[in-house]
Design an enzyme around this catalytic site. Sequence first.
Site, PDB file in Angstrom:
ATOM      1  N   ASP A  29       0.871  -1.173   0.000  1.00  0.00           N
ATOM      2  CA  ASP A  29       0.000   0.000   0.000  1.00  0.00           C
ATOM      3  C   ASP A  29       0.911   1.227   0.000  1.00  0.00           C
ATOM      4  O   ASP A  29       1.798   1.332   0.851  1.00  0.00           O
ATOM      5  CB  ASP A  29      -0.888  -0.019   1.248  1.00  0.00           C
ATOM      6  CG  ASP A  29      -1.977   1.023   1.232  1.00  0.00           C
ATOM      7  OD1 ASP A  29      -1.715   2.171   0.798  1.00  0.00           O
ATOM      8  OD2 ASP A  29      -3.095   0.714   1.674  1.00  0.00           O
ATOM      9  N   HIS A  93     -10.534  -5.948  -1.992  1.00  0.00           N
ATOM     10  CA  HIS A  93      -9.157  -6.087  -1.527  1.00  0.00           C
ATOM     11  C   HIS A  93      -9.109  -6.316  -0.024  1.00  0.00           C
ATOM     12  O   HIS A  93     -10.024  -5.961   0.707  1.00  0.00           O
ATOM     13  CB  HIS A  93      -8.310  -4.869  -1.905  1.00  0.00           C
ATOM     14  CG  HIS A  93      -8.797  -3.563  -1.386  1.00  0.00           C
ATOM     15  ND1 HIS A  93      -9.899  -2.910  -1.901  1.00  0.00           N
ATOM     16  CD2 HIS A  93      -8.333  -2.763  -0.403  1.00  0.00           C
ATOM     17  CE1 HIS A  93     -10.083  -1.771  -1.256  1.00  0.00           C
ATOM     18  NE2 HIS A  93      -9.150  -1.661  -0.329  1.00  0.00           N
ATOM     19  N   HIS A  95      -6.518  -5.844   3.354  1.00  0.00           N
ATOM     20  CA  HIS A  95      -5.340  -5.186   3.924  1.00  0.00           C
ATOM     21  C   HIS A  95      -4.661  -6.154   4.889  1.00  0.00           C
ATOM     22  O   HIS A  95      -5.325  -6.713   5.769  1.00  0.00           O
ATOM     23  CB  HIS A  95      -5.742  -3.942   4.731  1.00  0.00           C
ATOM     24  CG  HIS A  95      -6.365  -2.853   3.943  1.00  0.00           C
ATOM     25  ND1 HIS A  95      -5.655  -1.779   3.473  1.00  0.00           N
ATOM     26  CD2 HIS A  95      -7.651  -2.653   3.561  1.00  0.00           C
ATOM     27  CE1 HIS A  95      -6.478  -0.952   2.831  1.00  0.00           C
ATOM     28  NE2 HIS A  95      -7.701  -1.474   2.869  1.00  0.00           N
TER      29      HIS A  95
END
Length: 129
Positions: A29, A93, A95
Amino acid sequence: MSSIFSRIVSGEIPAYKIAETDDYLSFLDVFPAAKGHTLVIPKKEIDYLFDLDDDLYAGLMKFAKQIAPAIEKAVPCKRIGVAVVGLEVPHAHVHLIPLNSMADMNFNNKLKLSPEEFMEIATQIRSFL
């Protein structure tokens, strides 16, 4: 219009890639909550995690499970936190965030890292796959 993640998958936008299969991709990220914060996505653009079919959903979680131990070895932490928010990019998505305390799971606290730091972290994580 394609999501930013689809543009990363196609190679239109560069990313600090960690691992890739025919169906999934993981990359750092660029607005991390913690050093080593990694995103895991299906390559197929589907907005909402729970709209993934069962096989794609299970495969995404299995792929994330393979990435998490490598992050944990590369970035000193107590464990890897898992979060699915799904509002910031219209592409499912997950994390994976290195945690030492609950405060580390703070999406409002963004680290600023240099390209060299991102490359070093990505290389370290890949070395443990």
